[in-house]
Scaffold this motif. Structure first.
Motif: not given
Length: 232
Positions: A139-145, A147-153, A187-196
């Motif tokens: 999630g931290l790595a995905s937040m930084v990169d 690409r998952l700008s729509n993780s909230t959706a 799962n990447y989106n869920l992890a990215c959302y939570e860490v963000t």
């Protein structure tokens, strides 16, 4: 039997061994710890170094500074890709003495490089990388990169806008993030959302406090919640 076992072992370990021995290969070092194929064009070299600079800035923005020095191996042709990895996006080998990041043609961008740089930075700072759950690492790595700008959706769709809680314990496995599958993308989106969400409250100071606490033997779940709720 011995020969067969040796052949199997070489098949498993050949690529990380090649990565670890990149200093002794035909790859060319174009910047500190950045290796490319000798026939890469000047235009691509400049583009790569620009991506590396942007990725370093992204990592610095999260951690305050960048302390890790992973090797970055860029393999764009099928010849080099087959030597260093089978993943056209990229792969990182976490060896005891350093990390070796291999970037393929599908990962030739600032996002993938910053993603892998973030993994390397977190591992550099943690005495034991296993004290953080996989979903936090990814999630931290995905937040930084970025690409998952729509993780909230994506999170709202999976949880029916928060009505169904996510069991993040089920995401504490790298199998849950086997890249390229619809389940992994979710799962990447869920992890990215939570860490963000957490980082928006904790910030850089909170992240560094978390790492320090974990290095002192504190429990991740307890510290994760405590730092988020701490008064600024």
């Amino acid at each position: 039997m011995l020969i067969a076992l040796l052949m199997i072992s070489w098949g498993v370990y050949a690529k990380p061994v090649h990565a670890a021995l990149v200093n002794y290969s035909s790859m060319v070092e174009v910047a500190p710890d950045v290796y490319i194929e000798p026939d890469m064009t000047k235009e691509l070299q400049d583009q790569l170094l620009y991506y590396v600079e942007l990725a370093q800035e992204k990592v610095t923005a999260i951690f305050g500074e960048r302390t890790s020095t992973p090797y970055l191996i860029v393999a764009l042709t099928s010849r080099s890709l087959g030597k260093y990895t089978e993943n056209p996006t990229g792969q990182t080998y976490y060896l005891p003495w350093n990390n070796y990041i291999v970037i393929g043609p599908d990962g030739f961008n600032e996002n993938v490089i910053s993603h892998e740089f973030t993994h390397a930075e977190l591992r550099e700072r943690l005495r034991n990388r296993n004290v953080v759950p996989v979903w936090f690492d990814e999630g931290l790595a995905s937040m930084v990169d970025g690409r998952l700008s729509n993780s909230t959706a994506a999170w709202e769709q999976v949880t029916d806008k928060g009505k169904k809680p996510v069991d993040y314990g089920l995401l504490d496995s790298y199998d849950a993030f086997s890249y390229g599958t619809p389940e992994a993308w979710k799962n990447y989106n869920l992890a990215c959302y939570e860490v963000t969400r957490w980082f928006s409250s904790a910030g850089e100071e909170g992240l560094l406090k978390l790492i320090q606490a974990l290095n002192q033997g504190e429990d991740f779940t307890e510290q994760y919640a405590r730092i988020e709720l701490a008064e600024p």
